[in-house]
Design an enzyme around this catalytic site. Structure first.
Site, PDB file in Angstrom:
ATOM      1  N   ASN A 143       0.815  -1.223   0.000  1.00 31.73           N
ATOM      2  CA  ASN A 143       0.000   0.000   0.000  1.00 31.73           C
ATOM      3  C   ASN A 143       0.848   1.273   0.000  1.00 31.73           C
ATOM      4  O   ASN A 143       0.385   2.333   0.408  1.00 31.73           O
ATOM      5  CB  ASN A 143      -0.990  -0.015   1.165  1.00 31.73           C
ATOM      6  CG  ASN A 143      -0.305  -0.301   2.500  1.00 31.73           C
ATOM      7  OD1 ASN A 143       0.912  -0.174   2.599  1.00 31.73           O
ATOM      8  ND2 ASN A 143      -1.064  -0.666   3.512  1.00 31.73           N
ATOM      9  N   ARG A 281       2.776   5.664  12.551  1.00 35.48           N
ATOM     10  CA  ARG A 281       2.135   5.083  13.727  1.00 35.48           C
ATOM     11  C   ARG A 281       2.007   6.173  14.784  1.00 35.48           C
ATOM     12  O   ARG A 281       2.933   6.983  14.970  1.00 35.48           O
ATOM     13  CB  ARG A 281       2.949   3.910  14.302  1.00 35.48           C
ATOM     14  CG  ARG A 281       2.877   2.627  13.501  1.00 35.48           C
ATOM     15  CD  ARG A 281       1.460   2.034  13.456  1.00 35.48           C
ATOM     16  NE  ARG A 281       1.394   0.816  12.658  1.00 35.48           N
ATOM     17  CZ  ARG A 281       0.954   0.752  11.406  1.00 35.48           C
ATOM     18  NH1 ARG A 281       0.519   1.838  10.782  1.00 35.48           N
ATOM     19  NH2 ARG A 281       0.905  -0.406  10.771  1.00 35.48           N
ATOM     20  N   GLN A 310      -6.174   1.676  18.570  1.00 36.45           N
ATOM     21  CA  GLN A 310      -7.147   1.635  17.482  1.00 36.45           C
ATOM     22  C   GLN A 310      -8.143   0.517  17.729  1.00 36.45           C
ATOM     23  O   GLN A 310      -7.707  -0.576  18.119  1.00 36.45           O
ATOM     24  CB  GLN A 310      -6.418   1.393  16.154  1.00 36.45           C
ATOM     25  CG  GLN A 310      -5.663   2.609  15.719  1.00 36.45           C
ATOM     26  CD  GLN A 310      -5.090   2.494  14.311  1.00 36.45           C
ATOM     27  OE1 GLN A 310      -4.423   3.411  13.886  1.00 36.45           O
ATOM     28  NE2 GLN A 310      -5.318   1.420  13.598  1.00 36.45           N
ATOM     29  N   HIS A 329      -8.047   5.011  10.463  1.00 40.08           N
ATOM     30  CA  HIS A 329      -6.889   4.422   9.770  1.00 40.08           C
ATOM     31  C   HIS A 329      -7.309   3.906   8.391  1.00 40.08           C
ATOM     32  O   HIS A 329      -7.819   2.803   8.250  1.00 40.08           O
ATOM     33  CB  HIS A 329      -6.356   3.272  10.626  1.00 40.08           C
ATOM     34  CG  HIS A 329      -5.004   2.794  10.212  1.00 40.08           C
ATOM     35  ND1 HIS A 329      -4.206   2.051  11.026  1.00 40.08           N
ATOM     36  CD2 HIS A 329      -4.290   2.959   9.075  1.00 40.08           C
ATOM     37  CE1 HIS A 329      -3.074   1.780  10.418  1.00 40.08           C
ATOM     38  NE2 HIS A 329      -3.113   2.308   9.217  1.00 40.08           N
TER      39      HIS A 329
HETATM   40  N1  LIG Z   1      -1.417   4.411   7.619  1.00 36.70           N
HETATM   41  C1  LIG Z   1      -1.332   3.355   6.861  1.00 36.70           C
HETATM   42  O1  LIG Z   1      -2.322   2.889   6.290  1.00 36.70           O
HETATM   43  C2  LIG Z   1       0.014   2.728   6.650  1.00 36.70           C
HETATM   44  C3  LIG Z   1       0.193   1.861   5.567  1.00 36.70           C
HETATM   45  C4  LIG Z   1       1.461   1.331   5.335  1.00 36.70           C
HETATM   46  C5  LIG Z   1       2.498   1.616   6.203  1.00 36.70           C
HETATM   47  N2  LIG Z   1       2.278   2.432   7.270  1.00 36.70           N
HETATM   48  C6  LIG Z   1       3.365   2.724   8.228  1.00 36.70           C
HETATM   49  O2  LIG Z   1       4.414   3.336   7.524  1.00 36.70           O
HETATM   50  C7  LIG Z   1       5.643   2.722   7.897  1.00 36.70           C
HETATM   51  C8  LIG Z   1       6.620   2.835   6.753  1.00 36.70           C
HETATM   52  O3  LIG Z   1       6.175   2.048   5.666  1.00 36.70           O
HETATM   53  P1  LIG Z   1       7.147   1.756   4.431  1.00 36.70           P
HETATM   54  O4  LIG Z   1       6.398   0.817   3.541  1.00 36.70           O
HETATM   55  O5  LIG Z   1       7.665   3.024   3.857  1.00 36.70           O
HETATM   56  O6  LIG Z   1       8.303   0.969   5.187  1.00 36.70           O
HETATM   57  P2  LIG Z   1       9.820   0.808   4.762  1.00 36.70           P
HETATM   58  O7  LIG Z   1      10.347  -0.269   5.619  1.00 36.70           O
HETATM   59  O8  LIG Z   1       9.940   0.685   3.292  1.00 36.70           O
HETATM   60  O9  LIG Z   1      10.492   2.204   5.191  1.00 36.70           O
HETATM   61  C9  LIG Z   1      10.747   2.564   6.505  1.00 36.70           C
HETATM   62  C10 LIG Z   1      11.956   3.482   6.524  1.00 36.70           C
HETATM   63  O10 LIG Z   1      12.139   3.959   7.855  1.00 36.70           O
HETATM   64  C11 LIG Z   1      13.529   3.954   8.127  1.00 36.70           C
HETATM   65  N3  LIG Z   1      13.748   3.884   9.566  1.00 36.70           N
HETATM   66  C12 LIG Z   1      13.504   2.857  10.401  1.00 36.70           C
HETATM   67  N4  LIG Z   1      13.842   3.178  11.662  1.00 36.70           N
HETATM   68  C13 LIG Z   1      14.338   4.440  11.619  1.00 36.70           C
HETATM   69  C14 LIG Z   1      14.862   5.309  12.597  1.00 36.70           C
HETATM   70  N5  LIG Z   1      14.958   4.959  13.872  1.00 36.70           N
HETATM   71  N6  LIG Z   1      15.273   6.528  12.196  1.00 36.70           N
HETATM   72  C15 LIG Z   1      15.199   6.887  10.891  1.00 36.70           C
HETATM   73  N7  LIG Z   1      14.704   6.109   9.921  1.00 36.70           N
HETATM   74  C16 LIG Z   1      14.274   4.897  10.281  1.00 36.70           C
HETATM   75  C17 LIG Z   1      14.043   2.730   7.397  1.00 36.70           C
HETATM   76  O11 LIG Z   1      15.445   2.800   7.185  1.00 36.70           O
HETATM   77  C18 LIG Z   1      13.233   2.759   6.121  1.00 36.70           C
HETATM   78  O12 LIG Z   1      13.875   3.479   5.097  1.00 36.70           O
HETATM   79  C19 LIG Z   1       5.263   1.282   8.246  1.00 36.70           C
HETATM   80  O13 LIG Z   1       6.185   0.689   9.136  1.00 36.70           O
HETATM   81  C20 LIG Z   1       3.908   1.448   8.877  1.00 36.70           C
HETATM   82  O14 LIG Z   1       4.039   1.655  10.264  1.00 36.70           O
HETATM   83  C21 LIG Z   1       1.064   2.989   7.501  1.00 36.70           C
END
Ligand SMILES: NC(=O)c1ccc[n+]([C@@H]2O[C@H](COP(=O)([O-])OP(=O)(O)OC[C@H]3O[C@@H](n4cnc5c(N)ncnc54)[C@H](O)[C@@H]3O)[C@@H](O)[C@H]2O)c1
Length: 505
Positions: A143, A281, A310, A329
């Protein structure tokens, strides 16, 4: 690599997942999704709800599995609790999450797989799951487009001060000044992306045409090509990037490092009047610190779709903060993301050739000829499945090379591995998923694939029994000095002492 636990594997948005293909016995699978009620029948593609059960009931049942679906996940008498003791698989989503605590894991004695139908598995106690040997899977990237588009929308809603105007229309009012006194253009603003992974990168690309000043902070830098394409500048120190930003968008996962990352002190470092978008989150923020900063005007607008907990209770303080543009959400659960990329994928499988052994056993599926036994299923989902044993070890004209530029998924095995080097990865521009049909993905350059955002999956535990049994056999062969005796038989000899002088129990 989006590995979530010691025993974790991850699948991408193609829907091409294998649930313990090596265990022919029926599994009890429990799915927990939000109820759609009157909305359930409005759109046949709306599958992410309890009524449509992800659209996988027929398929699971045709494989002999039992599939129980409910939205009832809380309290000691809930439906989930009735099945927790003997379920093998639990499918849940971040939109209506089951909080899979250590206590729940303890009760779930048969649990083998925790599948998050979405991205972000922070509702699961990952340590407890890993300790119990449970595989945790999420659908990385499924997504990312939905969330990146949603974030762009939220940025515009906040910057342009959209909501007061909308409320005027609903309320029968007309007061342009009430909107315009704090409505801006996005052009020229500094936007900071905290976490430039799959979603963050897509957002940077989508923001590019708005002529903003784009900054990003992550543990890893994005590729120089993407930096050049978007003009985004990396900032290693979170506390240095934050005071520069007019808009901050949070896209990191919730981990022990990011939990409460935006506390009172850090929020204090933000520019006064900053706008915040957080679809990542809620627990990355200190709930009360957000309330206080919004009330004082330090944060001029806050938008996102994630809450802690949630569903958000009626009295959740974020429902009442000034200038918010919050929703339930939803950003990652559009119809498109529910279908996990409905477009057809080109899947390439590389296995050893079985030649004359192919037809000797219908269960022998790990060879080119039988193609893992998944051709019909993949093709029924509209995917193109190309299978070869010609894996480029032999040069640039091999079969794999012909497909490398536009394949989406590469399935390979440690038995006939494709060495997925940084060079190969560079050519594979469309590659989203590297699936190891087995265990051990050391034939893959993990750093290069992680940098490219490619998901690497292996079928953890699929051949543990086979390898353990084989090791036991080898121990006995060595300790009992089996092979000299065997050779004596083959060679027509007979010399017991030649064996027993070094045969032990
Ligand atoms: N609201 C929604 O419907 C929805 C949907 C999908 C994902 N999400 C959230 O978005 C987050 C990110 O999704 P994504 O697909 O881009 O994930 P991803 O794993 O592709 O990207 C996450 C990024 O965060 C970085 N990261 C991790 N810990 C870090 C830190 N301490 N400091 C700096 N950077 C850090 C990682 O290096 C990575 O580049 C998911 O983990 C999820 O919680 C929300």
């Amino acid at each position: 690599m989006a590995t979530l636990s010691a025993a974790a594997a991850t699948v991408d948005g193609t829907g091409s997942r294998t649930l313990h293909a090596n265990s022919p016995d029926s599994k009890k699978i429990v799915g927990v999704f939000y109820k759609a009620n009157e909305y359930a029948s409005l759109n046949p593609e709306f599958v992410g709800c309890a009524e449509a059960a992800l659209g996988i009931r027929d398929w699971l049942e045709s494989k002999g599995h039992q599939y129980i679906v409910t939205d009832d996940k809380e309290g000691p008498n809930c439906e989930l609790e009735k099945h927790i003791h003997d379920m093998h698989v639990l499918i849940t989503t971040p939109f209506h999450p089951v909080y899979v605590t250590a206590e729940k894991i303890k009760k779930a004695k048969n649990l083998q797989l925790l599948l998050t139908a979405g991205v972000g598995s922070d509702h699961i106690d990952l340590k407890a799951a890993a300790d119990a040997g449970i595989t945790v899977v999420e659908i990385s990237g499924s997504n990312a487009v939905s969330v990146a588009e949603d974030e762009l929308m939220r940025i515009l809603i906040l910057v342009r001060n959209f909501l007061p105007g909308y409320h005027q229309v609903i309320d029968g009012d007309w007061n342009v000044a009430g909107i315009a006194h704090r409505a801006y253009d996005l052009e020229g603003k500094t936007v900071g992306i905290i976490g430039a992974g799959r979603i963050g990168k897509l957002l940077l690309q989508r923001l590019k045409p708005f002529n903003c000043n784009l900054l990003y902070h992550d543990r890893l830098m994005i590729s120089p090509e993407l930096e050049k394409e978007t003009g985004a500048k990396f900032e290693e120190d979170l506390d240095v990037i934050l005071p520069k930003c007019d808009v901050v968008v949070i896209n990191t996962p919730l981990t022990e490092k990011t939990r409460g990352m935006f506390d009172k002190e850090r929020i204090g470092k933000l520019k006064k009047g900053v706008l915040i978008v957080n679809n990542a989150r809620a627990a990355i923020m200190d709930t009360q610190a957000v309330v206080d900063a919004c009330s004082s005007g330090h944060i001029a607008g806050y938008s996102g779709d994630v809450w802690n907990p949630q569903p958000a209770p009626r009295d959740h303080p974020w429902r009442y903060i000034p200038n918010h543009a919050m929703t339930p959400h939803v950003s990652g659960t559009t119809i498109n993301s529910q279908a996990n990329s409905p477009d057809s994928k080109k899947i390439v499988g590389v296995f050893y050739k079985a030649n004359e052994y192919t037809s000797l056993n219908p269960e022998f599926v790990g060879c080119v000829e039988a193609a893992l036994g998944i051709r019909d299923w993949l093709e029924s989902k509209g995917h193109r499945y190309i299978v070869t044993d010609d894996n480029c070890k032999e040069g640039p004209n091999c079969q794999l090379e012909k497909h490398i530029h536009d394949m989406h998924v590469l399935i390979t095995t440690p038995f006939h591995p494709v060495y997925v080097t940084a060079e190969k990865k560079k050519k594979a521009k469309n590659l989203q998923l590297l699936l190891t049909a087995g265990v051990g993905s050391d034939h893959i350059d993990m750093k290069a694939t992680a940098d490219a955002g490619i998901t690497v999956v292996e079928i953890s535990g699929s051949n543990a029994v086979s390898v353990a049994e084989d090791e036991l056999m080898r121990i006995l062969i060595l300790v009992r000095n089996f092979l000299p005796g065997y050779h004596q038989v083959i060679d027509g000899d007979g010399n017991v002492a030649g064996i027993t002088h070094r045969a032990y129990d």
